[in-house]
Design a protein around this motif. Structure first.
Motif, short mmCIF file in Angstrom:
data_model
loop_
_atom_site.label_atom_id
_atom_site.label_comp_id
_atom_site.label_asym_id
_atom_site.label_seq_id
_atom_site.Cartn_x
_atom_site.Cartn_y
_atom_site.Cartn_z
N PRO A 1 0.70 -1.21 0.03
CA PRO A 1 0.08 -0.12 -0.10
C PRO A 1 1.00 1.25 -0.02
O PRO A 1 1.79 1.22 0.48
CB PRO A 1 -0.66 -0.14 1.22
N TYR A 2 0.23 2.44 -0.37
CA TYR A 2 1.01 3.53 -0.65
C TYR A 2 1.41 4.08 0.90
O TYR A 2 0.44 4.16 1.82
CB TYR A 2 0.12 4.60 -1.28
N GLY B 1 3.35 0.98 7.80
CA GLY B 1 3.33 0.13 8.88
C GLY B 1 2.31 -0.70 8.93
O GLY B 1 1.97 -1.40 7.97
N LEU C 1 -1.60 -2.69 8.58
CA LEU C 1 -2.44 -2.49 7.59
C LEU C 1 -3.43 -1.34 8.09
O LEU C 1 -3.56 -0.71 9.12
CB LEU C 1 -3.50 -3.76 7.77
N GLY C 2 -4.31 -0.73 7.00
CA GLY C 2 -5.03 0.29 7.30
C GLY C 2 -6.37 -0.24 8.24
O GLY C 2 -7.30 0.59 8.45
N TRP C 3 -6.30 -1.47 8.23
CA TRP C 3 -7.45 -2.07 8.85
C TRP C 3 -7.46 -2.02 10.43
O TRP C 3 -8.29 -2.88 11.03
CB TRP C 3 -7.92 -3.43 8.31
N PHE D 1 -10.56 1.48 14.38
CA PHE D 1 -10.97 2.77 13.88
C PHE D 1 -11.95 3.42 14.59
O PHE D 1 -13.01 3.07 15.11
CB PHE D 1 -11.37 2.71 12.41
#
Lengths: 388, 123
Positions: free
Chosen positions: B46-47, B54, B56-58, B61
């Motif tokens: 990922p960008y 770092g 994951l974006g998951w 949240f």
């Protein structure tokens, strides 16, 4: 009445023509926006590919088709590839009920305003999925921002749509335009036109509401990880939506294909409608060239504290005027009065927190100066001692 | 002319949905045929401005908009009631008009209450 195979074939032919038309409109807007923004900023804009750079978007499209399609390793692949379709298809389907003139629409639904509201809401799901499925921090953040923004600005858009339905007494765009044969609705409810335009800007995520796409904050938001044809579909959907807002504003407020000096022949009527739509679209580009991006909390408070109350006030004034049969100039008066009141309140309240803060700082500054400076010499002496 | 061509209306809608998917699917197909395919590990990350990203974006949240989403649901349901009312309020009995005004008033009061409670602040 049953539907024959021939009907289905004709519907398919019409739908293919519609895809082509929407793509051409979108491509023309890409050129128009780049050229117009260029001129606003004192540069020529695209001028190499074709006359006046007209073929630039075509070249861009070909380039995008030849580009490698990269997706992040950990992404949810199926959702990642379906999401562009879920953004494009709902916004495209709305076009089937947009009449270019009285008889030129793929299908004049009786409930076309409701149809528009129902389908345009669906693409929020696509944007959220696109953001979430890419497994990138920026796209997830952008997706959540998009959900908050689109959901908030959907309400004023819907309420204004309901207002126009109440004003025209019909949910069909054709009837709404026919009702504006003598006076376009922007003269009756200027406030509603302003609210619809602002909410429309937010719905399509254009500056100053490009908060979920912001390059300097979330580097393109839900679109960070997309490339090639998938990105191109998002791009097409964005420009299709931009023109949709222009067309809807023209239909609901500017009288669509009609003008007050009699009925026009069909080609001239289509040209008039397209001129009005392009005018609103250029207005959108102009706003983009002029205003800076809002902060996210400013955006949310603008939506919930200004647009939603004002849109409800508009709905109630229109409905009351219709119900009691007041003359229509009272409507203009009430609309302008609401706008003036809102503007006055805004200018009164706008600087209030900043003024309070400045006042506090002024008081604090006096207190600081009043403090005696006791230890002015002592630390210097200690320092000399320590060094020796 | 309600009823007339009703089936054809929705067949057209269905066909348009299918054509929309098909046209964009054709673009995807063209891309798959035309584009080169040279996968690498670095392309699949990922960008993150060129450095190694770092976690994951998951990760968990704080979905700050969920109260807005609930308010939106209320208004969206309201819109379903308002649309038919906006069509017929001139033709039906006058209490229909006043009842809906009362309904709008209650909802408006709801927004003011949420505002007063600080729900509308983005924190």
């Amino acid at each position: 009445m049953s539907v024959t195979l021939l009907d289905i074939v004709w519907a398919a032919v019409g739908a293919v023509a519609l895809v082509t038309a929407v793509s051409i409109l979108g491509v023309s807007l890409v050129w128009l926006e780049r050229k117009f923004l260029g001129r606003l900023q004192g540069r020529p804009g695209p001028n190499r590919v074709g006359p006046f750079g007209l073929l630039q978007p075509v070249a861009d499209g070909i380039k995008l088709l030849w580009k490698e399609d990269v997706s992040p390793g950990p992404s949810a692949k199926v959702l990642f590839y379906v999401a562009p379709l879920l953004v494009f298809v709902p916004s495209f389907v709305v076009w089937l009920t947009i009449p270019f003139t009285r008889d030129l629409a793929l299908r004049n639904l009786d409930t076309s305003v409701f149809f528009f509201v129902a389908f345009s809401t669906l693409s929020i799901v696509g944007v959220l999925l696109a953001g979430w499925s890419a497994a990138s921090k920026y796209s997830v953040l952008g997706g959540f921002r998009a959900a908050a923004q689109l959901v908030s600005y959907e309400i004023p858009l819907i309420v204004i749509a309901i207002t126009m339905v109440a004003l025209a007494g019909s949910m069909s765009f054709v009837d709404i335009v026919e009702a504006q044969r003598t006076v376009p609705y922007i003269a009756l409810v200027p406030l509603a036109a302003v609210l619809f335009f602002i909410a429309g800007l937010a719905e399509i995520g254009r500056t100053p509401f490009d908060i979920y796409l912001a390059e300097s904050e979330v580097v393109g938001g839900p679109l960070v990880e997309y490339s090639g044809a998938h990105w191109a579909v998002f791009y097409l959907a964005e420009y299709g939506n931009t023109f949709l807002v222009g067309a809807l504003t023209a239909l609901l407020f500017l009288g669509g294909w009609s003008w007050p000096f009699g009925t026009l022949p069909a080609p001239a009527a289509v040209a008039l409608f397209l001129t009005k739509s392009y005018f609103v679209t250029v207005l959108i580009f102009w706003v983009r060239g002029t205003y800076p991006r809002l902060r996210i909390d400013q955006m949310m408070s603008l939506g919930w504290k200004i647009l939603i109350p004002l849109s409800f006030v508009t709905l109630v004034t229109v409905v009351v005027q219709r119900f009691y049969g007041w003359p229509s100039w009272t409507l203009t008066l009430m609309s302008l009065a609401t706008l003036a009141l809102a503007a006055w309140l805004q200018t009164r309240l706008q600087g209030a927190p900043a003024r309070a803060l400045a006042e506090k700082y002024r008081r604090d500054a006096v207190v600081v100066q009043a403090k005696p400076r006791l230890h002015r010499e002592a630390p210097a002496a200690a320092k000399v001692e320590a060094s020796s | 002319m309600p009823g007339d061509g009703f089936a054809l209306d929705w067949v057209t809608v269905a066909v348009t949905i299918v054509v929309g998917f098909a046209a964009m699917g054709a673009a995807f197909l063209a891309n798959a045929v035309l584009a080169p395919r040279r996968p690498s590990v670095d392309k699949a990350t990922p960008y993150e401005s060129g450095i190694r990203p770092g976690p994951l974006g998951w990760s968990q949240f704080n979905a700050r908009y969920y109260l807005f989403a609930i308010l939106f649901l209320i208004f969206d349901v309201e819109a379903v009631f308002l649309f038919p009312w906006a069509l017929v309020f001139l033709q039906t009995a006058s209490y229909v008009f006043y009842a809906m005004l009362l309904f709008i008033g209650i909802l408006f009061f709801g927004v003011l209450y949420a505002w007063r409670k600080g729900v509308l602040e983005w924190r």
